[in-house]
Design an enzyme around this catalytic site. Structure first.
Site, PDB file in Angstrom:
ATOM      1  N   GLU A 156      27.261  28.508  20.815  1.00 10.06           N
ATOM      2  CA  GLU A 156      27.859  28.497  19.250  1.00 10.06           C
ATOM      3  C   GLU A 156      28.305  26.822  19.398  1.00 10.06           C
ATOM      4  O   GLU A 156      28.810  26.479  20.512  1.00 10.06           O
ATOM      5  CB  GLU A 156      29.037  29.526  19.310  1.00 10.06           C
ATOM      6  CG  GLU A 156      28.386  30.698  19.084  1.00 10.06           C
ATOM      7  CD  GLU A 156      29.521  32.076  19.162  1.00 10.06           C
ATOM      8  OE1 GLU A 156      30.615  31.715  18.932  1.00 10.06           O
ATOM      9  OE2 GLU A 156      29.188  33.058  19.516  1.00 10.06           O
ATOM     10  N   CYS A 261      29.793  36.064  25.081  1.00  7.45           N
ATOM     11  CA  CYS A 261      28.586  36.098  26.013  1.00  7.45           C
ATOM     12  C   CYS A 261      28.997  35.990  27.409  1.00  7.45           C
ATOM     13  O   CYS A 261      28.860  37.192  28.079  1.00  7.45           O
ATOM     14  CB  CYS A 261      27.856  34.836  25.572  1.00  7.45           C
ATOM     15  SG  CYS A 261      26.971  35.104  23.963  1.00  7.45           S
TER      16      CYS A 261
HETATM   17  P1  NAD Z   1      26.708  39.202  16.016  1.00  7.78           P
HETATM   18  O1  NAD Z   1      27.525  40.215  16.229  1.00  7.78           O
HETATM   19  O2  NAD Z   1      27.138  37.509  15.348  1.00  7.78           O
HETATM   20  O3  NAD Z   1      25.545  39.443  14.994  1.00  7.78           O
HETATM   21  C1  NAD Z   1      24.828  40.690  15.096  1.00  7.78           C
HETATM   22  C2  NAD Z   1      24.137  41.287  13.567  1.00  7.78           C
HETATM   23  O4  NAD Z   1      23.373  42.156  13.732  1.00  7.78           O
HETATM   24  C3  NAD Z   1      25.437  41.579  12.745  1.00  7.78           C
HETATM   25  O5  NAD Z   1      25.450  40.722  11.412  1.00  7.78           O
HETATM   26  C4  NAD Z   1      25.155  43.182  12.325  1.00  7.78           C
HETATM   27  O6  NAD Z   1      25.712  43.571  11.185  1.00  7.78           O
HETATM   28  C5  NAD Z   1      23.553  43.121  12.652  1.00  7.78           C
HETATM   29  N1  NAD Z   1      23.118  44.378  12.901  1.00  7.78           N
HETATM   30  C6  NAD Z   1      23.618  45.263  13.886  1.00  7.78           C
HETATM   31  N2  NAD Z   1      22.948  46.359  13.926  1.00  7.78           N
HETATM   32  C7  NAD Z   1      21.876  46.315  13.114  1.00  7.78           C
HETATM   33  C8  NAD Z   1      20.667  46.889  12.526  1.00  7.78           C
HETATM   34  N3  NAD Z   1      20.499  48.058  13.044  1.00  7.78           N
HETATM   35  N4  NAD Z   1      19.870  46.482  11.930  1.00  7.78           N
HETATM   36  C9  NAD Z   1      20.001  45.126  11.116  1.00  7.78           C
HETATM   37  N5  NAD Z   1      21.101  44.529  11.467  1.00  7.78           N
HETATM   38  C10 NAD Z   1      21.967  44.819  12.415  1.00  7.78           C
HETATM   39  O7  NAD Z   1      25.805  38.895  17.112  1.00  7.78           O
HETATM   40  P2  NAD Z   1      25.338  37.531  17.947  1.00  7.78           P
HETATM   41  O8  NAD Z   1      26.438  36.756  18.385  1.00  7.78           O
HETATM   42  O9  NAD Z   1      24.306  36.755  17.198  1.00  7.78           O
HETATM   43  O10 NAD Z   1      24.416  37.979  19.281  1.00  7.78           O
HETATM   44  C11 NAD Z   1      23.260  38.724  18.952  1.00  7.78           C
HETATM   45  C12 NAD Z   1      22.739  38.742  20.573  1.00  7.78           C
HETATM   46  O11 NAD Z   1      22.329  37.557  21.099  1.00  7.78           O
HETATM   47  C13 NAD Z   1      23.543  39.608  21.606  1.00  7.78           C
HETATM   48  O12 NAD Z   1      23.010  40.055  22.414  1.00  7.78           O
HETATM   49  C14 NAD Z   1      24.173  38.202  22.316  1.00  7.78           C
HETATM   50  O13 NAD Z   1      24.571  38.418  23.585  1.00  7.78           O
HETATM   51  C15 NAD Z   1      23.016  37.404  22.332  1.00  7.78           C
HETATM   52  N6  NAD Z   1      23.310  36.046  22.344  1.00  7.78           N
HETATM   53  C16 NAD Z   1      24.502  35.370  21.622  1.00  7.78           C
HETATM   54  C17 NAD Z   1      24.619  34.101  21.602  1.00  7.78           C
HETATM   55  C18 NAD Z   1      25.743  33.493  20.749  1.00  7.78           C
HETATM   56  O14 NAD Z   1      26.092  32.246  21.071  1.00  7.78           O
HETATM   57  N7  NAD Z   1      26.633  34.318  20.051  1.00  7.78           N
HETATM   58  C19 NAD Z   1      23.795  33.274  22.324  1.00  7.78           C
HETATM   59  C20 NAD Z   1      22.520  33.763  22.896  1.00  7.78           C
HETATM   60  C21 NAD Z   1      22.420  35.116  22.846  1.00  7.78           C
HETATM   61  C1  UGA Z   2      26.883  30.563  26.382  1.00 11.47           C
HETATM   62  C2  UGA Z   2      26.040  29.460  27.128  1.00 11.47           C
HETATM   63  O1  UGA Z   2      26.070  28.228  27.295  1.00 11.47           O
HETATM   64  C3  UGA Z   2      24.656  29.825  26.324  1.00 11.47           C
HETATM   65  O2  UGA Z   2      23.656  28.993  26.845  1.00 11.47           O
HETATM   66  C4  UGA Z   2      23.998  31.216  26.065  1.00 11.47           C
HETATM   67  O3  UGA Z   2      23.051  31.267  25.240  1.00 11.47           O
HETATM   68  C5  UGA Z   2      25.313  32.090  25.335  1.00 11.47           C
HETATM   69  O4  UGA Z   2      26.329  31.799  26.082  1.00 11.47           O
HETATM   70  C6  UGA Z   2      24.975  33.405  25.210  1.00 11.47           C
HETATM   71  O5  UGA Z   2      24.372  33.804  25.983  1.00 11.47           O
HETATM   72  O6  UGA Z   2      25.327  33.568  24.184  1.00 11.47           O
HETATM   73  P1  UGA Z   2      28.702  29.920  24.350  1.00 11.47           P
HETATM   74  O7  UGA Z   2      29.344  31.034  24.795  1.00 11.47           O
HETATM   75  O8  UGA Z   2      28.416  29.858  23.156  1.00 11.47           O
HETATM   76  O9  UGA Z   2      27.198  29.876  25.210  1.00 11.47           O
HETATM   77  O10 UGA Z   2      29.457  28.755  24.782  1.00 11.47           O
HETATM   78  P2  UGA Z   2      29.901  27.699  26.042  1.00 11.47           P
HETATM   79  O11 UGA Z   2      29.627  26.367  25.597  1.00 11.47           O
HETATM   80  O12 UGA Z   2      28.686  28.015  27.166  1.00 11.47           O
HETATM   81  O13 UGA Z   2      31.178  28.166  26.550  1.00 11.47           O
HETATM   82  C7  UGA Z   2      31.486  29.329  26.979  1.00 11.47           C
HETATM   83  C8  UGA Z   2      32.867  29.515  27.454  1.00 11.47           C
HETATM   84  O14 UGA Z   2      33.180  28.607  28.815  1.00 11.47           O
HETATM   85  C9  UGA Z   2      33.814  28.763  26.515  1.00 11.47           C
HETATM   86  O15 UGA Z   2      35.106  29.292  26.636  1.00 11.47           O
HETATM   87  C10 UGA Z   2      34.291  27.305  27.249  1.00 11.47           C
HETATM   88  O16 UGA Z   2      35.408  26.773  26.873  1.00 11.47           O
HETATM   89  C11 UGA Z   2      34.143  27.658  28.677  1.00 11.47           C
HETATM   90  N1  UGA Z   2      33.973  26.299  29.317  1.00 11.47           N
HETATM   91  C12 UGA Z   2      32.447  25.772  29.147  1.00 11.47           C
HETATM   92  C13 UGA Z   2      34.624  25.945  30.355  1.00 11.47           C
HETATM   93  O17 UGA Z   2      35.878  26.641  30.469  1.00 11.47           O
HETATM   94  N2  UGA Z   2      34.213  25.040  31.134  1.00 11.47           N
HETATM   95  C14 UGA Z   2      33.126  24.367  31.064  1.00 11.47           C
HETATM   96  O18 UGA Z   2      32.660  23.297  31.811  1.00 11.47           O
HETATM   97  C15 UGA Z   2      32.157  24.661  30.093  1.00 11.47           C
END
Ligand code: NAD
Ligand code: UGA
Length: 450
Positions: A156, A261
């Protein structure tokens, strides 16, 4: 040009949909949240992510990106369907797969032609096989499909750039042809593509997140030791980082990791291991060290101001990291709640997360700027390292405060400069306090040299 459907328009789904459309594909993004879809149609983003609004607008105008709540509409011409729904922590820390199950069932009930179902959500090892079972069970008639795991690695705050410039693409499937087809749509990203089996791909995602979380807890443990021995963890990290086997990234000591995450994924991996009779010692230590960082922050504030009862404490930053409005598992939540429980009045400013934070932290008074937070405060805590905090007019800040106490939870300031401005300043893991006071062990060493 390929026809792609993306299920879920959260952080991952919306970025995936926008980026694939920008690469020239026709993408329909679907969510069950009608309000989200309605607002997206009006150009209003459901999340704050730098560059996302412009990217969505450009591709909607080019008629490559569409939004819908209808599975029929999303799947009508799709060759590929990505599942990108949430997988939050369930009871006991295991991943809650209800949204994945619902999405798989809806796909099964709607599909009327062959599909490649690609799972982007972070899911326990074995989920791909389970998704295939659900699809088979709920299909009204037998239509061929394949399941491919394609875990997402974006962060993010830098999601678009991470998506467009990945370090690698991981694809897992028992159907090599399907994996090859999914590889084709990733070719424009010009990253190495690892093709493996379903379960291994699912495990690569957990292992990667757990390793990154381990790096953070490791450097936080070193920070604790630095503090006790009078070394500076920031410089230790620089010195370690030049070793290519270690690397300079993810070695920022501070208040620990938060977000949607790392906390849930390390917990889910530990849960998966325990279910199979394994004892994941390292993962437990990683989580314990991380939880301690938040408690330690409150102890440090106490060190600065004494009894917290009736004190006014200001938090600079609320989001779990800069450049996002995401409050999930943010360290600010535990820190604010513990300060309040100890009788402190807590106020805060965050450039974009205050709206989300307001309902989670109703007792925290939200202020319009860092300076408003400083006014009359007994202590300030840097919780999130937003760029705007790095260049604050600290002299003005000090002048506004009741007592110039500053806890730098992300080590963003130069200790000497801040102390020379008259602050009573604490950083994390930067042992020597700059006032001629060495930690006990060091004093002993100096004495023994006399
Ligand atoms: P999120 O909560 O931001 O979004 C999920 C969306 O899915 C919501 O808008 C919800 O309304 C929708 N949804 C739920 N059930 C549904 C259904 N049955 N049909 C259609 N839509 C539906 O979630 P996110 O942060 O985007 O994460 C999604 C997945 O990706 C998670 O497994 C997370 O671990 C993984 N992931 C997240 C990040 C990240 O940075 N947020 C990075 C890598 C992987
Ligand atoms: C993390 C991973 O970096 C992504 O590769 C992965 O896709 C994602 O989780 C996921 O699976 O959802 P994110 O959680 O968005 O991404 O952010 P990061 O930049 O990784 O930071 C995570 C947390 O670690 C934050 O709270 C940040 O402040 C902390 N952090 C990060 C530290 O305390 N020290 C560091 O050196 C780096």
């Amino acid at each position: 040009m390929k026809d792609i459907a993306v299920i879920g328009v959260g952080y991952v789904g919306l970025v995936t949909a926008a980026c694939f459309s920008d690469l020239g594909n026709r993408v329909t993004a679907l969510d069950i949240n009608e309000e989200r879809i309605e607002r997206l149609k009006q150009g209003i983003m459901p999340i704050y992510e730098p560059g996302l609004e412009e990217l969505v607008e450009r591709n909607v105008q080019a008629e490559r990106l569409f939004f819908t709540t209808s599975y029929e509409e999303a799947l009508k011409d799709a060759e590929f369907v990505f599942i990108a729904v949430g997988t939050p922590s369930g009871v006991d820390g295991e991943a809650d797969l209800r949204y994945v199950a619902a999405a798989a069932r809806s796909i099964a009930e709607t599909m009327d032609h062959e599909l490649i179902i690609i799972n982007k959500s972070t899911v326990p090892v074995g989920t791909g096989d389970w998704v295939a079972e659900i699809v088979r069970r709920y299909q009204p008639e037998r239509i061929p499909f394949s399941v491919v795991s394609c875990p997402e690695f974006l962060r993010e705050g830098s999601a678009i750039s991470d998506f467009m410039h990945p370090h690698r693409t991981v694809l897992g499937s028992l159907d090599k042809d399907a994996a090859e087809k999914v590889a084709q749509i990733h070719l424009p990203l010009r990253a190495p593509i690892v093709i493996t089996d379903l379960r291994t791909a699912e495990m690569i995602k957990y292992a990667s997140n757990a390793f990154l979380a381990t790096k953070i807890s490791f450097i936080n443990e070193i920070a604790n030791i630095c503090e006790a021995l009078g070394a500076d963890v920031k410089e230790v990290a620089v010195g370690m980082g030049y070793d290519q086997r270690i690397g300079p990234f993810f070695l920022d000591a501070g208040l620990g990791y938060g977000g949607s995450c790392f906390p849930k994924d390390v917990l889910a991996l530990a849960h998966m291991a325990a279910e199979k009779g394994k004892h994941p010692q390292l993962l437990h230590a990683v989580m314990e060290i991380n939880a301690d960082r938040r408690k330690m922050a409150v102890e440090k504030v106490r060190e600065l101001v004494g009894d917290l009862m009736g004190k006014t404490i200001g938090l600079l930053g609320l989001a779990f990291k800069p450049n996002t409005d995401d409050m999930r598992e943010a360290p600010s939540i535990d820190i604010a709640n513990d300060l309040i429980a100890a009788g402190a009045r807590v106020r805060a400013y965050d450039p974009v997360a205050m709206e989300n934070a307001a309902s989670i932290l109703p007792q925290v008074e939200m202020k319009p700027s860092a300076y408003a937070v400083a006014e009359g405060a007994d202590a300030l805590v840097v919780v999130t390292e937003w760029n705007e905090f790095k260049s604050l007019d600290l002299e003005r800040v000090r002048g506004l405060m009741s007592s110039p106490n500053l806890l730098d939870g992300r080590n963003i300031y130069d200790p000497e400069t801040v102390r020379s401005l008259g602050f009573n300043y604490l950083a994390l893991g930067r042992g020597y306090d700059g006032n001629g006071v060495f930690p006990a062990g060091v004093e002993k060493l100096i004495a023994s040299a006399d």
